[in-house]
Design a protein around this motif. Structure first.
Motif, PDB file in Angstrom:
ATOM      1  N   CYS A  77      -2.200  57.926   6.094  1.00  0.00           N
ATOM      2  CA  CYS A  77      -3.604  57.660   6.425  1.00  0.00           C
ATOM      3  C   CYS A  77      -3.885  56.166   6.501  1.00  0.00           C
ATOM      4  O   CYS A  77      -4.645  55.719   7.372  1.00  0.00           O
ATOM      5  CB  CYS A  77      -4.528  58.297   5.384  1.00  0.00           C
ATOM      6  SG  CYS A  77      -4.682  60.075   5.529  1.00  0.00           S
ATOM      7  N   HIS A  78      -3.287  55.390   5.625  1.00  0.00           N
ATOM      8  CA  HIS A  78      -3.480  53.936   5.644  1.00  0.00           C
ATOM      9  C   HIS A  78      -2.992  53.357   6.975  1.00  0.00           C
ATOM     10  O   HIS A  78      -3.734  52.650   7.661  1.00  0.00           O
ATOM     11  CB  HIS A  78      -2.736  53.282   4.475  1.00  0.00           C
ATOM     12  CG  HIS A  78      -2.728  51.791   4.514  1.00  0.00           C
ATOM     13  ND1 HIS A  78      -3.841  51.044   4.204  1.00  0.00           N
ATOM     14  CD2 HIS A  78      -1.755  50.906   4.847  1.00  0.00           C
ATOM     15  CE1 HIS A  78      -3.546  49.751   4.337  1.00  0.00           C
ATOM     16  NE2 HIS A  78      -2.289  49.654   4.721  1.00  0.00           N
ATOM     17  N   TYR A  80      -2.339  54.916   9.822  1.00  0.00           N
ATOM     18  CA  TYR A  80      -3.105  55.466  10.936  1.00  0.00           C
ATOM     19  C   TYR A  80      -4.479  54.806  11.055  1.00  0.00           C
ATOM     20  O   TYR A  80      -4.909  54.426  12.145  1.00  0.00           O
ATOM     21  CB  TYR A  80      -3.258  56.981  10.778  1.00  0.00           C
ATOM     22  CG  TYR A  80      -4.228  57.581  11.773  1.00  0.00           C
ATOM     23  CD1 TYR A  80      -3.855  57.766  13.104  1.00  0.00           C
ATOM     24  CD2 TYR A  80      -5.516  57.930  11.393  1.00  0.00           C
ATOM     25  CE1 TYR A  80      -4.744  58.296  14.021  1.00  0.00           C
ATOM     26  CE2 TYR A  80      -6.414  58.457  12.312  1.00  0.00           C
ATOM     27  CZ  TYR A  80      -6.025  58.637  13.619  1.00  0.00           C
ATOM     28  OH  TYR A  80      -6.913  59.146  14.528  1.00  0.00           O
ATOM     29  N   ASN A  81      -5.182  54.668   9.926  1.00  0.00           N
ATOM     30  CA  ASN A  81      -6.537  54.111   9.976  1.00  0.00           C
ATOM     31  C   ASN A  81      -6.567  52.626  10.297  1.00  0.00           C
ATOM     32  O   ASN A  81      -7.522  52.157  10.912  1.00  0.00           O
ATOM     33  CB  ASN A  81      -7.285  54.419   8.682  1.00  0.00           C
ATOM     34  CG  ASN A  81      -7.906  55.787   8.722  1.00  0.00           C
ATOM     35  OD1 ASN A  81      -8.981  55.968   9.273  1.00  0.00           O
ATOM     36  ND2 ASN A  81      -7.209  56.775   8.172  1.00  0.00           N
ATOM     37  N   LYS A  84      -6.108  52.630  13.992  1.00  0.00           N
ATOM     38  CA  LYS A  84      -7.359  53.111  14.585  1.00  0.00           C
ATOM     39  C   LYS A  84      -8.429  52.016  14.555  1.00  0.00           C
ATOM     40  O   LYS A  84      -9.149  51.817  15.538  1.00  0.00           O
ATOM     41  CB  LYS A  84      -7.818  54.352  13.811  1.00  0.00           C
ATOM     42  CG  LYS A  84      -9.009  55.054  14.386  1.00  0.00           C
ATOM     43  CD  LYS A  84      -9.220  56.353  13.621  1.00  0.00           C
ATOM     44  CE  LYS A  84     -10.671  56.571  13.352  1.00  0.00           C
ATOM     45  NZ  LYS A  84     -10.948  57.742  12.545  1.00  0.00           N
ATOM     46  N   GLU A  85      -8.537  51.297  13.434  1.00  0.00           N
ATOM     47  CA  GLU A  85      -9.505  50.202  13.310  1.00  0.00           C
ATOM     48  C   GLU A  85      -9.182  49.092  14.302  1.00  0.00           C
ATOM     49  O   GLU A  85     -10.069  48.532  14.947  1.00  0.00           O
ATOM     50  CB  GLU A  85      -9.519  49.662  11.878  1.00  0.00           C
ATOM     51  CG  GLU A  85     -10.492  48.530  11.655  1.00  0.00           C
ATOM     52  CD  GLU A  85     -11.960  48.914  11.784  1.00  0.00           C
ATOM     53  OE1 GLU A  85     -12.787  48.000  11.946  1.00  0.00           O
ATOM     54  OE2 GLU A  85     -12.289  50.117  11.735  1.00  0.00           O
ATOM     55  N   VAL A 101     -13.572  52.620   5.932  1.00  0.00           N
ATOM     56  CA  VAL A 101     -12.206  53.071   6.231  1.00  0.00           C
ATOM     57  C   VAL A 101     -11.649  53.838   5.034  1.00  0.00           C
ATOM     58  O   VAL A 101     -11.037  54.895   5.198  1.00  0.00           O
ATOM     59  CB  VAL A 101     -11.301  51.879   6.613  1.00  0.00           C
ATOM     60  CG1 VAL A 101      -9.867  52.334   6.848  1.00  0.00           C
ATOM     61  CG2 VAL A 101     -11.845  51.161   7.851  1.00  0.00           C
ATOM     62  N   ASP A 104     -12.994  57.309   5.017  1.00  0.00           N
ATOM     63  CA  ASP A 104     -12.292  58.160   5.992  1.00  0.00           C
ATOM     64  C   ASP A 104     -10.941  58.628   5.456  1.00  0.00           C
ATOM     65  O   ASP A 104     -10.546  59.778   5.658  1.00  0.00           O
ATOM     66  CB  ASP A 104     -12.081  57.418   7.313  1.00  0.00           C
ATOM     67  CG  ASP A 104     -13.349  57.296   8.139  1.00  0.00           C
ATOM     68  OD1 ASP A 104     -14.377  57.899   7.747  1.00  0.00           O
ATOM     69  OD2 ASP A 104     -13.312  56.599   9.167  1.00  0.00           O
ATOM     70  N   ILE A 105     -10.225  57.726   4.789  1.00  0.00           N
ATOM     71  CA  ILE A 105      -8.924  58.084   4.221  1.00  0.00           C
ATOM     72  C   ILE A 105      -9.095  59.146   3.135  1.00  0.00           C
ATOM     73  O   ILE A 105      -8.361  60.146   3.108  1.00  0.00           O
ATOM     74  CB  ILE A 105      -8.221  56.826   3.666  1.00  0.00           C
ATOM     75  CG1 ILE A 105      -7.789  55.917   4.822  1.00  0.00           C
ATOM     76  CG2 ILE A 105      -7.024  57.201   2.786  1.00  0.00           C
ATOM     77  CD1 ILE A 105      -7.272  54.555   4.393  1.00  0.00           C
TER      78      ILE A 105
END
Length: 135
Positions: A77-78, A80-81, A84-85, A101, A104-105
């Motif tokens: 998740c870290h 990916y986010n 994404k950011e 963020v 979201d995680i």
């Protein structure tokens, strides 16, 4: 043939070249995010470069406890986010705060663990569930 890049500056900050180390662990925004994540796990350590963080995480993934399952999800998740950011800032001009963020995680991890049989008899697992909002 190849990809022509006119500007290699980091989208998140703009001052330095966008390298893997810089993008995922060496920039204030992501360093703060990873630090906040580690705090939720009760881990106090200095955030390093990609290779050192990856080696440390791989070492931590050797067991099969709840914390390891959550940590595996969190690592993915870290990464990916952050990507994404980066893309949101580059292509949409949208900037979010570290807390957004992290939220979201946490939500992604809560969704992934929904329906898992989690014993909260262990105080460490119970504390982890509370910190991450896992029911």
């Amino acid at each position: 043939m190849g990809l022509s890049i006119k500007n290699d500056k980091c989208v998140l900050r703009g001052a330095e070249a966008e390298t893997r180390d810089h993008l995922f662990f060496d920039y204030g925004f992501v360093r703060e995010l990873w630090g906040d994540i580690l705090t939720l796990f009760g881990v106090t350590r200095w955030v390093n470069c990609w290779d050192r963080e990856l080696a440390w995480v791989v070492h931590c993934f050797k067991w099969k406890s709840l914390i390891v399952r959550v940590f595996k999800l969190d690592w993915a998740c870290h990464v990916y986010n952050i990507w994404k950011e980066r893309n949101s800032r580059l292509f949409g001009g949208k900037v979010r705060l570290v807390g957004d963020v992290l939220k979201d995680i946490k939500e992604a991890i809560q969704i992934r663990l929904k329906g898992w049989a989690i014993s909260r008899a262990n105080p460490r697992d119970d504390s982890l569930c509370v910190k991450w909002g896992i029911s």
